[in-house]
Structures are given as structure tokens and as C-alpha cells.
Design a protein around this motif. Structure first.
Motif, PDB file in Angstrom:
ATOM      1  N   PHE A 173     -63.987 -10.813  47.925  1.00 58.09           N
ATOM      2  CA  PHE A 173     -65.375 -11.056  47.487  1.00 58.09           C
ATOM      3  C   PHE A 173     -65.378 -11.587  46.050  1.00 58.09           C
ATOM      4  O   PHE A 173     -66.025 -12.597  45.751  1.00 58.09           O
ATOM      5  CB  PHE A 173     -66.183  -9.762  47.581  1.00 58.09           C
ATOM      6  N   GLY A 174     -64.646 -10.905  45.177  1.00 57.92           N
ATOM      7  CA  GLY A 174     -64.616 -11.313  43.770  1.00 57.92           C
ATOM      8  C   GLY A 174     -64.026 -12.703  43.590  1.00 57.92           C
ATOM      9  O   GLY A 174     -64.484 -13.475  42.737  1.00 57.92           O
ATOM     10  N   ALA A 175     -62.996 -13.032  44.376  1.00 58.04           N
ATOM     11  CA  ALA A 175     -62.361 -14.347  44.263  1.00 58.04           C
ATOM     12  C   ALA A 175     -63.328 -15.449  44.661  1.00 58.04           C
ATOM     13  O   ALA A 175     -63.425 -16.488  43.990  1.00 58.04           O
ATOM     14  CB  ALA A 175     -61.116 -14.395  45.134  1.00 58.04           C
ATOM     15  N   ALA A 176     -64.051 -15.250  45.767  1.00 57.66           N
ATOM     16  CA  ALA A 176     -65.003 -16.264  46.222  1.00 57.66           C
ATOM     17  C   ALA A 176     -66.148 -16.407  45.227  1.00 57.66           C
ATOM     18  O   ALA A 176     -66.624 -17.524  44.961  1.00 57.66           O
ATOM     19  CB  ALA A 176     -65.539 -15.891  47.602  1.00 57.66           C
ATOM     20  N   HIS A 177     -66.579 -15.301  44.678  1.00 59.53           N
ATOM     21  CA  HIS A 177     -67.654 -15.341  43.673  1.00 59.53           C
ATOM     22  C   HIS A 177     -67.184 -16.124  42.451  1.00 59.53           C
ATOM     23  O   HIS A 177     -67.916 -16.971  41.910  1.00 59.53           O
ATOM     24  CB  HIS A 177     -68.038 -13.909  43.287  1.00 59.53           C
ATOM     25  N   ARG A 186     -65.175 -13.303  51.727  1.00 64.84           N
ATOM     26  CA  ARG A 186     -65.310 -14.488  50.883  1.00 64.84           C
ATOM     27  C   ARG A 186     -66.673 -15.148  51.077  1.00 64.84           C
ATOM     28  O   ARG A 186     -67.279 -15.645  50.125  1.00 64.84           O
ATOM     29  CB  ARG A 186     -64.183 -15.471  51.191  1.00 64.84           C
ATOM     30  N   GLU A 187     -67.156 -15.167  52.306  1.00 67.79           N
ATOM     31  CA  GLU A 187     -68.482 -15.747  52.542  1.00 67.79           C
ATOM     32  C   GLU A 187     -69.555 -14.984  51.778  1.00 67.79           C
ATOM     33  O   GLU A 187     -70.473 -15.577  51.190  1.00 67.79           O
ATOM     34  CB  GLU A 187     -68.810 -15.752  54.035  1.00 67.79           C
ATOM     35  N   ALA A 188     -69.440 -13.652  51.758  1.00 66.64           N
ATOM     36  CA  ALA A 188     -70.411 -12.844  51.026  1.00 66.64           C
ATOM     37  C   ALA A 188     -70.363 -13.149  49.531  1.00 66.64           C
ATOM     38  O   ALA A 188     -71.408 -13.282  48.875  1.00 66.64           O
ATOM     39  CB  ALA A 188     -70.147 -11.359  51.282  1.00 66.64           C
ATOM     40  N   GLY A 189     -69.149 -13.272  48.967  1.00 65.32           N
ATOM     41  CA  GLY A 189     -69.018 -13.606  47.557  1.00 65.32           C
ATOM     42  C   GLY A 189     -69.537 -14.995  47.249  1.00 65.32           C
ATOM     43  O   GLY A 189     -70.161 -15.229  46.197  1.00 65.32           O
ATOM     44  N   PHE A 190     -69.286 -15.944  48.147  1.00 60.50           N
ATOM     45  CA  PHE A 190     -69.769 -17.324  48.008  1.00 60.50           C
ATOM     46  C   PHE A 190     -71.287 -17.356  47.952  1.00 60.50           C
ATOM     47  O   PHE A 190     -71.890 -17.957  47.048  1.00 60.50           O
ATOM     48  CB  PHE A 190     -69.238 -18.130  49.201  1.00 60.50           C
ATOM     49  N   ARG A 191     -71.928 -16.679  48.886  1.00 63.24           N
ATOM     50  CA  ARG A 191     -73.393 -16.708  48.949  1.00 63.24           C
ATOM     51  C   ARG A 191     -74.015 -16.028  47.734  1.00 63.24           C
ATOM     52  O   ARG A 191     -75.016 -16.513  47.182  1.00 63.24           O
ATOM     53  CB  ARG A 191     -73.877 -16.051  50.244  1.00 63.24           C
ATOM     54  N   GLN A 192     -73.430 -14.932  47.295  1.00 64.01           N
ATOM     55  CA  GLN A 192     -74.003 -14.242  46.137  1.00 64.01           C
ATOM     56  C   GLN A 192     -73.887 -15.092  44.881  1.00 64.01           C
ATOM     57  O   GLN A 192     -74.812 -15.146  44.061  1.00 64.01           O
ATOM     58  CB  GLN A 192     -73.327 -12.891  45.913  1.00 64.01           C
TER      59      GLN A 192
END
Length: 330
Positions: free
Chosen positions: A158-162, A190-196
Motif C-alpha cells: 500500500f505504502g509503495a503504491a501511494h 497496491r490498488e488501494a494505495g494508488f487510489r488513495q
């Protein structure tokens, strides 16, 4: 050891203390002298005898869940081995595959009487250990135990995608599409981090484009790819993306080829970013690929510290950060 003791004029207990870290007290000069004599005489520790006395061998056993087949995931073994050697321990691995069930592999590892056992996976996943073996595994690496009965080290997906999405936004990109890895826990996080990150950047994260990299429900690099068709459709439409985030470096390599087919320049027309940092791919693409490096070696080193610690560690899930590797694709 008797030969060394006689040559050095000390007791066998003193020799054992000098060579194996025993409780015998001696000067540094005596310790060094004993080690020099041991080397001169070609002394090698009898690990079998030592293991019988201690109840374990100076080994860390690894159940490798397809890990050995992944060139970049072997960084876990490198990190684990380097830290283990510093404590005079050796690492051995046994591969878990579709032809061998988990219980039998764990039992085989235990037959070697290792000091500790780790379970390492090729990709971030949840693993259900058999009840009778939950207490035998000291740490899960790149995966988590389904019932949280074992300390688990996982990458912070999550943190990486964000972070990488925020990086794209800070570089001026506003229309970002994510070609993700379907059916994997890493892809979901990763999708969750991307969207946030999009939402925090003032972009509609909920409506952002997230597309599967392959036709199958679960990602595999052997599955039929959808990348070429996705990129062709995106670049021919009225709302062309100015950045494409890729689920891994292999997907990014396909995106590069697809963009070249439609005459798009990287990064002038479209920025491309990714995850994994498979150096043989990322550094050789033209232009070199900006990507998030998985913390595999750090997970291996930390796992060794946990396995060899004097005190028991809490049974928690610890997330390790990726590292942004900036190259020329953004």
C-alpha cells in the motif's frame, strides 16, 4: 582439540571457549594463539558432535515457496545468508512446489535439526501453516501466516503504491492509469494505495482506471497478456493517459513496446513507472525505468536477526518499505 590444547599449553575447555565462544576466560593473546594453532593443524568443528550436545545444528532452514525460481526474490536468501554467517550459521533451503505438500517439506527440514526455520515465499501471500508446525516456524518472509501465529515480514505494498503515485502526481501527471496484477494480494493492496494517493492529490481516485495485465483471474507471467490491447485502446481514445503505472517490471517492458508501436515517447508523451526493480529489466529499458524496489534483502537480514534473537519476538505482521529508484521514464 586435545592436540591444540597440548600445543598451546592450555586446557581443552579453554580451546573450546576460544573456538566456539564458550565461557572460559582468557586473554585476547591466548585466544588468538589458539586460533592460529587450530588453523595450522587444520582443525574443523565436528558439527554433528556439536549438534548432539546442543540439540541443534548451526543451521537456518528455509522452506522456499517457489522462491528459488524467482531471480529477484533470491535477494531474500542473500540477506538471510549474510546475516546468518555473521553469527557462524549456515542457511539451507528446501523448495516447496506443487508436487510436495507443506507438511512433508517442513518435516524434512526438521530432520536436519536446524537452530531455526523460516518460511519464504516468491510473492506476497497468505499461508496457512499446519497446526502441528506453527510453533516450528520462527518467521514468515514475504508472506503472512493465515492465523497470525508467526512473526511475519511483508513488503508495504500500500505504502509503495501511494509513494510512486504521489511521485507521478508531483511530476505533473494527472491522468494516470494502473495496469495491475489481478488476483494477487500485492495487487489488491497496491490498488488501494494508488487510489488513495490520487484522491489526496485532488484527482478522483475512485474512478481511476485500473486494468488487469493478463486475461486470467490470477496474474502469471505465462498468462495471455492484455497489455498491448490496453495501451492501443488508451492511446487511441479521447482521454489519453499521461502516465501508466505498471504492476511489475515485466508489465512495464510490455508497456514500453506497446507505446512504441503507437508512436508515443517515454516520458515526453507518457511517463511509465513500476514495482519490483528487476535490475536486468529496469536498467536496460530505454529510457531506464523508474520503479519501486522490493525490500527483499532487508527482509532476509531482519529475519535472521529475529530467528537468532535471545528473546521471543511478538507474533505480528511487520511491513517493510520499498525504495523509490528514480530513472528516466518519468
Amino acid at each position: 582439540m586435545s592436540d591444540i590444547a597440548e600445543r598451546a599449553g592450555v586446557s581443552v575447555k579453554t580451546v573450546s571457549g576460544a573456538l566456539h565462544g564458550g565461557s572460559a576466560r582468557m586473554s585476547n593473546q591466548t585466544r588468538q594463539r589458539i586460533k592460529e594453532i587450530a588453523e595450522e593443524l587444520g582443525y574443523v568443528t565436528n558439527l554433528a558432535a556439536r549438534g548432539m550436545r546442543q540439540g541443534w545444528m548451526p543451521l537456518i532452514g528455509v522452506v522456499a515457496d517457489e522462491l528459488i525460481t524467482s531471480p529477484f526474490a533470491t535477494e531474500i536468501i542473500r540477506g538471510l545468508d549474510g546475516a546468518a554467517r555473521a553469527s557462524d550459521m549456515a542457511v539451507f533451503a528446501m523448495t516447496l512446489s506443487g508436487r510436495r505438500d507443506l507438511a512433508s517439506v517442513l518435516e524434512e527440514v526438521r530432520r536436519f535439526r536446524p537452530r531455526a526455520i523460516a518460511y519464504a515465499a516468491m510473492y506476497h501471500k497468505t499461508v496457512a501453516l499446519p497446526e502441528e508446525f506453527a510453533g516450528a516456524v520462527g518467521v514468515m518472509i514475504n508472506c503472512r501466516e493465515a492465523n497470525d501465529r508467526v512473526m511475519s515480514l511483508v513488503p508495504d505494498e500500500f505504502g509503495a503504491a501511494h509513494e510512486i503515485t504521489s511521485y507521478l502526481i508531483d511530476s505533473g501527471r494527472r491522468n494516470i492509469v494502473f495496469i495491475n496484477l489481478p488476483g494477487l494480494l500485492a495487487g489488491e493492496l497496491r490498488e488501494a494505495g494508488f487510489r488513495q494517493a490520487l484522491t489526496e492529490g485532488g484527482i478522483d481516485g475512485a474512478s481511476a482506471g485500473v486494468l488487469p495485465a493478463v486475461r486470467r483471474a490470477v496474474y502469471s507471467d505465462r498468462a495471455p497478456s492484455l497489455v498491448l490491447s490496453h495501451v492501443a485502446e488508451l492511446m487511441s481514445g479521447p482521454n489519453r493517459p499521461d502516465a501508466i503505472l505498471c504492476g511489475n517490471d515485466r508489465v512495464a517492458m510490455e508497456v514500453y513496446a506497446a507505446l512504441r508501436r503507437v508512436g508515443a515517447e517515454i516520458p515526453d508523451d507518457v511517463a511509465v513507472a513500476s514495482f519490483d526493480n528487476q535490475v536486468d529489466i529496469a536498467s536496460r529499458l530505454d529510457p531506464p525505468l523508474t520503479t519501486m524496489a522490493l525490500p527483499h534483502r532487508a527482509m532476509g537480514r531482519l529475519a535472521a536477526d529475529i530467528l537468532l534473537a535471545a528473546d521471543a519476538m511478538p507474533k505480528e505482521v511487520r511491513k517493510l518499505p520499498f525504495q523509490l529508484v528514480e530513472r528516466s521514464s518519468v
